[in-house]
Design a protein around this motif. Structure first.
Motif, PDB file in Angstrom:
ATOM      1  N   TRP A 100     -23.127  -2.200 -41.563  1.00  0.00           N
ATOM      2  CA  TRP A 100     -22.204  -1.096 -41.326  1.00  0.00           C
ATOM      3  C   TRP A 100     -21.747  -1.052 -39.877  1.00  0.00           C
ATOM      4  O   TRP A 100     -20.592  -0.774 -39.596  1.00  0.00           O
ATOM      5  N   LEU A 101     -22.639  -1.367 -38.936  1.00  0.00           N
ATOM      6  CA  LEU A 101     -22.264  -1.395 -37.525  1.00  0.00           C
ATOM      7  C   LEU A 101     -21.348  -2.588 -37.259  1.00  0.00           C
ATOM      8  O   LEU A 101     -20.366  -2.474 -36.515  1.00  0.00           O
ATOM      9  N   ASP A 102     -21.660  -3.726 -37.883  1.00  0.00           N
ATOM     10  CA  ASP A 102     -20.791  -4.899 -37.752  1.00  0.00           C
ATOM     11  C   ASP A 102     -19.375  -4.575 -38.214  1.00  0.00           C
ATOM     12  O   ASP A 102     -18.400  -4.961 -37.566  1.00  0.00           O
ATOM     13  N   GLU A 103     -19.263  -3.878 -39.334  1.00  0.00           N
ATOM     14  CA  GLU A 103     -17.933  -3.560 -39.864  1.00  0.00           C
ATOM     15  C   GLU A 103     -17.154  -2.674 -38.895  1.00  0.00           C
ATOM     16  O   GLU A 103     -15.941  -2.862 -38.724  1.00  0.00           O
ATOM     17  N   ILE A 104     -17.819  -1.737 -38.248  1.00  0.00           N
ATOM     18  CA  ILE A 104     -17.133  -0.886 -37.273  1.00  0.00           C
ATOM     19  C   ILE A 104     -16.671  -1.724 -36.080  1.00  0.00           C
ATOM     20  O   ILE A 104     -15.513  -1.627 -35.647  1.00  0.00           O
ATOM     21  N   VAL A 105     -17.557  -2.560 -35.547  1.00  0.00           N
ATOM     22  CA  VAL A 105     -17.206  -3.412 -34.400  1.00  0.00           C
ATOM     23  C   VAL A 105     -16.061  -4.346 -34.775  1.00  0.00           C
ATOM     24  O   VAL A 105     -15.109  -4.524 -34.001  1.00  0.00           O
TER      25      VAL A 105
END
Length: 167
Positions: A100-105
């Protein structure tokens, strides 16, 4: 922008009522709820922990700092090009270890690459700082809402000018 506004730093008064500022990411469960609402993937049903919450808040604060001009704020979030599906060629990939953090970045990086990120801003009102998408024609909008923050600023400036003329 939704992540940027999971903290509400607004402290102004509107119609005599104080706006109540607050943090929306108060627990791993609050983060899980926000991720569900934002349609972001978590790790195959695993529970989020305090480290996940800290990582989300750290990214949010780095993004807000970058919008305030701190060009080094996002140095801890590298993005690289990797092969995508055969029909799509290359894609951007972050490696935080949290999908989920990867997708935001990756979304932010794609926005930067398209030139859209320059339209994401923090309201210039010091008692607001709400993140907004600048839809002005020239891209130089300063206020999240002209009728609220912009009007308060212009009214304050007008009163200061009038006071200077009467002194």
């Amino acid at each position: 922008m939704d992540l940027l506004n999971t903290i509400d730093k607004r402290t102004f008064r509107r119609h005599g009522e104080p706006h109540v500022a607050g943090e929306h990411l108060t627990s791993p469960q609050a983060l899980a709820d926000w991720l569900t609402t934002a349609h972001l993937p978590t790790s195959h049903g695993s529970r989020l922990d305090p480290g996940d919450l800290a990582a989300a808040i750290a990214l949010r604060e780095a993004l807000r700092a970058a919008l305030d001009g701190d060009s080094a704020a996002l140095a801890g979030y590298p993005v690289r090009l990797v092969p995508g599906p055969p029909d799509e060629g290359l894609r951007l990939a972050a490696g935080t270890g949290r999908p989920w953090l990867d997708e935001i970045v990756e979304t932010v990086a794609a926005s930067v690459a398209r030139g859209d990120w320059k339209r994401v801003k923090l309201c210039a009102a010091p008692d607001c700082r709400w993140a907004f998408h600048d839809t002005s024609r020239n891209g130089r909008g300063r206020w999240c809402e002209m009728g609220v923050c912009g009007n308060r600023h212009k009214t304050r400036a007008y009163r200061e000018r009038r006071q200077q003329h009467t002194v």
